[in-house]
Scaffold this motif. Structure first.
Motif: not given
Ligand SMILES: [Zn+2]
Ligand SMILES: [Zn+2]
Length: 407
Positions: A274, A280-281, A298, A276-278
């Motif tokens: 989880a 990024k946001s 990343y 990279p997405d976290l």
């Protein structure tokens, strides 16, 4: 009972081959080869396997190989050794020190390779005697240290049709004759993060007319790790630590871009997926608040090695059978990475730490030019690997057919 006979057969095999295996390890140690350049090492292994009547298949790059022992009927168990060395200077004062400047087997992969070779030769004898109830796939993997060799093996079908996989790594903090084991994660994930922040730039007298990029970057540097620690389970130990920051060139000019680089380490597999997405946001929301643009690069390293419970049980049982009661000791999850993790994302298996310290001897550290092992670990490793493969073949068939019958 085969278990008891097996120990005697291994005693006889090692009485004959242990010295030869030690010599093989020393030869590798004197000729270390770096990731994806293990041509000589691969040839040496292939020669020995071929001489034992096996048919090794060298990977397309010419480094690393795969070889099956036994028939295609029944379950398939894979055993993996990594074969590459590290780009550092050998500092040991021994007859078998590295002959290659700036290259050294300082992670014990020469030992892993030799153990798997010895195991291969023993299993070939077992197969010839009709005593192998299935197939063992030997994986001599290149480029663990890059990392990436595991993905190369998998890209060429290395684990297709494999029911379970086992591997081990030298552990200089564990005495020779012992094996460190752990259920669940035994190593950690480590990735690289690089971010770039950009804005219009301008005079420091008028930050309101530009985007105050250095201030925004500073906010990102502190806010991102802080926010991250509040968004994931603290038990996953997901941590972002910066190692490099670059922005600006003059005291009175707001630059138009800046960069920050760091590492992301994580003990937990789900949090790792989880991350990279976290990140990024979180990055976009902090950057947005200060009117700057932020992009992120990343780079995935490796996931944690997550040991499967049934496989750990098999390995543990095999190690006690091979080395005696009390040989298996608990071990902690390390913060280091190991690309064996990629196999365990696809199939169940277990990874163990093989003791390489002489009892009451010096405690070495891996990735140091002084690293060395008690060479008795080679025969111990052969005993553990061979017994694990056979234990798993005895047990994996019925277990897996029960599991698939229930599925
Ligand atoms: Zn290493
Ligand atoms: Zn290693």
């Amino acid at each position: 009972m085969r278990g008891r006979e097996l120990r005697g057969e291994l005693d006889a095999f090692l009485a004959e081959t242990e010295q030869d295996l030690v010599a093989f390890r020393r030869d590798l140690h004197m000729h270390p080869e770096l990731a994806f350049a293990e041509y000589r090492t691969t040839q040496r292994i292939a020669e020995r396997l071929t001489a034992a009547g096996l048919a090794p298949s060298v990977l397309p790059r010419g480094t690393g190989l795969i070889c099956d022992v036994g028939s295609g009927d029944g379950p398939t168990i894979a055993l993996r050794a990594d074969i590459d060395a590290l780009p550092l200077q050998d500092e040991k004062d021994v007859a078998y020190h590295s002959t290659v400047a700036g290259a050294c087997h300082a992670c014990g992969h020469d030992v892993h390779t030799t153990i798997l070779l010895g195991t291969s030769l023993f299993l070939a004898q077992q197969a010839a005697a009709g005593l192998l109830p299935g197939r063992v796939r030997l994986i001599f993997q290149p480029a663990e240290e890059l990392p990436g060799g595991a993905l190369e093996v998998m890209a060429h079908g290395g684990i297709s049709g494999v029911d379970r996989i086992f591997g081990l790594h030298c552990d200089p903090r564990v005495d020779v004759g012992q094996v460190g084991l752990r259920n669940g994660p035994i190593t950690s994930a480590c990735d690289k993060l690089s971010i770039r922040v950009s804005g219009p730039g301008g005079h420091t007298a008028r930050p309101h007319l530009t985007a105050d990029l250095v201030f925004a970057l500073a906010k990102i540097l502190t806010e991102l790790p802080a926010a991250l620690s509040r968004r994931v389970d603290p038990r996953s130990s997901l941590s972002l630590v910066w190692g490099k920051v670059v922005a600006g060139s003059a005291a009175n000019a707001i630059p138009d871009d800046g960069i920050a680089e760091g590492t992301v380490r994580c003990l937990d597999e789900n949090a790792w997926h989880a991350a990279p997405d976290l990140i990024k946001s979180l990055l976009e929301s902090v950057a947005g608040a200060y009117g700057v643009e932020a992009t992120m690069d990343y780079t995935r390293g490796v996931p944690p090695v997550v040991n499967d419970e049934v496989s750990v049980e098999m390995l543990s049982e095999a190690a006690e059978r091979a080395l005696g009661a009390g040989a298996v000791v608990p071990t902690q999850q390390s913060l280091g990475g190991e690309d064996f993790a990629w196999y365990l994302e696809s199939i169940p298996g277990a990874f163990a730490r093989l003791g390489t310290r002489s009892p009451d001897g010096y405690t070495y550290d891996i990735h140091q030019g002084t690293f060395d092992v008690d060479e008795k670990a080679i025969s111990m490793g052969v005993r553990v690997m061979a017994t694990t493969a056979l234990t798993a073949l005895w047990e994996v068939g019925p277990l897996d057919s029960i599991t698939s019958a229930l599925a």
